[in-house]
Scaffold this active site. Sequence first.
Site, mmCIF file in Angstrom:
data_model
loop_
_atom_site.group_PDB
_atom_site.id
_atom_site.type_symbol
_atom_site.label_atom_id
_atom_site.label_comp_id
_atom_site.label_asym_id
_atom_site.label_seq_id
_atom_site.Cartn_x
_atom_site.Cartn_y
_atom_site.Cartn_z
ATOM 1 N N GLU A 100 4.400 87.503 65.761
ATOM 2 C CA GLU A 100 4.313 88.652 66.666
ATOM 3 C C GLU A 100 3.380 89.718 66.097
ATOM 4 O O GLU A 100 2.627 90.360 66.849
ATOM 5 C CB GLU A 100 5.712 89.221 66.911
ATOM 6 C CG GLU A 100 6.596 88.296 67.724
ATOM 7 C CD GLU A 100 8.045 88.760 67.803
ATOM 8 O OE1 GLU A 100 8.795 88.151 68.571
ATOM 9 O OE2 GLU A 100 8.417 89.715 67.089
ATOM 10 N N HIS A 144 -1.357 77.243 83.118
ATOM 11 C CA HIS A 144 -0.559 78.278 83.806
ATOM 12 C C HIS A 144 0.880 78.311 83.270
ATOM 13 O O HIS A 144 1.806 78.723 83.968
ATOM 14 C CB HIS A 144 -0.545 78.042 85.319
ATOM 15 C CG HIS A 144 -1.900 77.911 85.931
ATOM 16 N ND1 HIS A 144 -2.690 78.992 86.248
ATOM 17 C CD2 HIS A 144 -2.626 76.797 86.241
ATOM 18 C CE1 HIS A 144 -3.834 78.562 86.758
ATOM 19 N NE2 HIS A 144 -3.830 77.240 86.752
ATOM 20 N N LYS A 162 20.005 85.319 65.257
ATOM 21 C CA LYS A 162 18.580 85.399 65.548
ATOM 22 C C LYS A 162 17.709 84.937 64.378
ATOM 23 O O LYS A 162 18.009 85.169 63.215
ATOM 24 C CB LYS A 162 18.190 86.835 65.907
ATOM 25 C CG LYS A 162 18.826 87.367 67.185
ATOM 26 C CD LYS A 162 18.344 86.622 68.414
ATOM 27 C CE LYS A 162 16.893 86.847 68.696
ATOM 28 N NZ LYS A 162 16.562 88.261 69.005
ATOM 29 N N SER A 191 18.095 89.677 62.981
ATOM 30 C CA SER A 191 18.415 90.852 63.776
ATOM 31 C C SER A 191 19.483 91.673 63.070
ATOM 32 O O SER A 191 20.405 91.114 62.464
ATOM 33 C CB SER A 191 18.914 90.422 65.160
ATOM 34 O OG SER A 191 19.546 91.494 65.829
#
Length: 482
Positions: A315, A175, A308, A302
């Site tokens: 992804e 979880h 970043k 970024s």
Amino acid sequence: MAKASPKSKKRPASSSSGTGQHVTWGGRFGAGPAALMLQFSESVSFDQRLAPFDILGSQAHARMLAHVKLISKAECDAIVHGLDDILAEIQKGAFKWDTSLEDVHMNIEHALRSRTPAAAKLHTARSRNDQVATAMRLWFKWACAQLYIVLGDVLQTLVVQAEANQNVVLPGYTHLQRAQPVSVAHHLLAYVEMFGRDRLRFIDVADHANWCPLGSGAIAGTTLPIDREFTARQLGFVDTHGNVRVTPNSMDAVADRDVFVEFLAAAALCGAHASRVAEDLILWSSAEFRFAALPEAFTTGSSLMPQKKNPDALELLRGKSARLQGHLQTLLTLIKGLPLTYNRDLQEDKPPVFDAFDQLSLGLTVLARVIEGLEVNTAACAAAASDPLLLATDLADHLVLQGLPFRDAHHAVGALVARAEKLQIPLDKLSDADARALAPKLGKNWREVFNTTRALAARERAGMPGPKQVAAQIARWKKVLA
């Protein structure tokens, strides 16, 4: 606004496809197809990748025709050599594809006709239906073999990382909450098992594709004296014992798309596994976890925020897994209402299959390189794994060994956890008085439970994360992948 004239333009003669090329089915028609229809119905833009497999099928068919004396040996040789030359042109990028000829099969046949008169006999006892089905089954066998190799690369990099991180302990999660300690190796080996099953699925798909449909014709075979077994053996449609495999029902042979569905199902599931490992690595590489650093070659920055380091490759793997699942749904929807046998809808079976292969093979290659370049932060893992709450279940097991039923032990440890939270201290820092007030059965040395080395060493049964078990699984997989 002027209205378009209701009169249609004159269409080309029946022997023409619109560009002067012969149409295989043109004798029945008084006029050829409209240019718009040719544009709408062409498939050569995506099925030209079948050329090597179509040529293999045609060469085997020609040899069979010569074997049963339907064509001469000289005619067979002219066909085979002509197809070899065409394949060489295709591989060099010198072959000119013509969309007016509809598909890869007609493009190759037309090119062969310009080289030898024997080409006119190649389509004897053959339909495009069984021709396409054969080329696709050959392609599936090839594609599954390629994915088997790429999956082997993924498995190899996972096993290498697991071996390098056998002694690094981190929290396992349920979880997305800290649950129990495991080694990085045990965690990575879970994905080894998943991708290992994926390899077996593609072996199964290749085996299901390994039946030769050539000779089934359009629907009901042929009256000509062909030898299907000869053709099948020429093309390698044999089982592991060398027994020839030909499809047993001509209608099923040209209408069946089970292998397509099975391939896409295997690809979708494999993509889901890639997406899951990608998500774990995204979490591990975040500032909140800091369990690992991703290789810079597979991350991006970024345009606005200079600090970043985005896990774009991972992804994209998550995103492409949805694309693979969509392809499976597309094909299931495509075939669900089709009567036997062939319907032109089935032309649309190839784009999802080809794209699934392209995306999965590329995505798995990327995943292998990301895993290969992964750097595990042992200090951050150790700090997270030192949380004594990870061993709450071990404390319940300790009470069980003292004779307490597990449900009672579970309740008692839950009360201890609540007490520690109220006092804002770690679970193992409770005083003996506080602890025994809630769990009288606690032994004298109950705090010894809170040791991750002890906890893992106690888990040496099959499938558990004990160090000996993990080492054995690494050795097993190294042997499998050798």
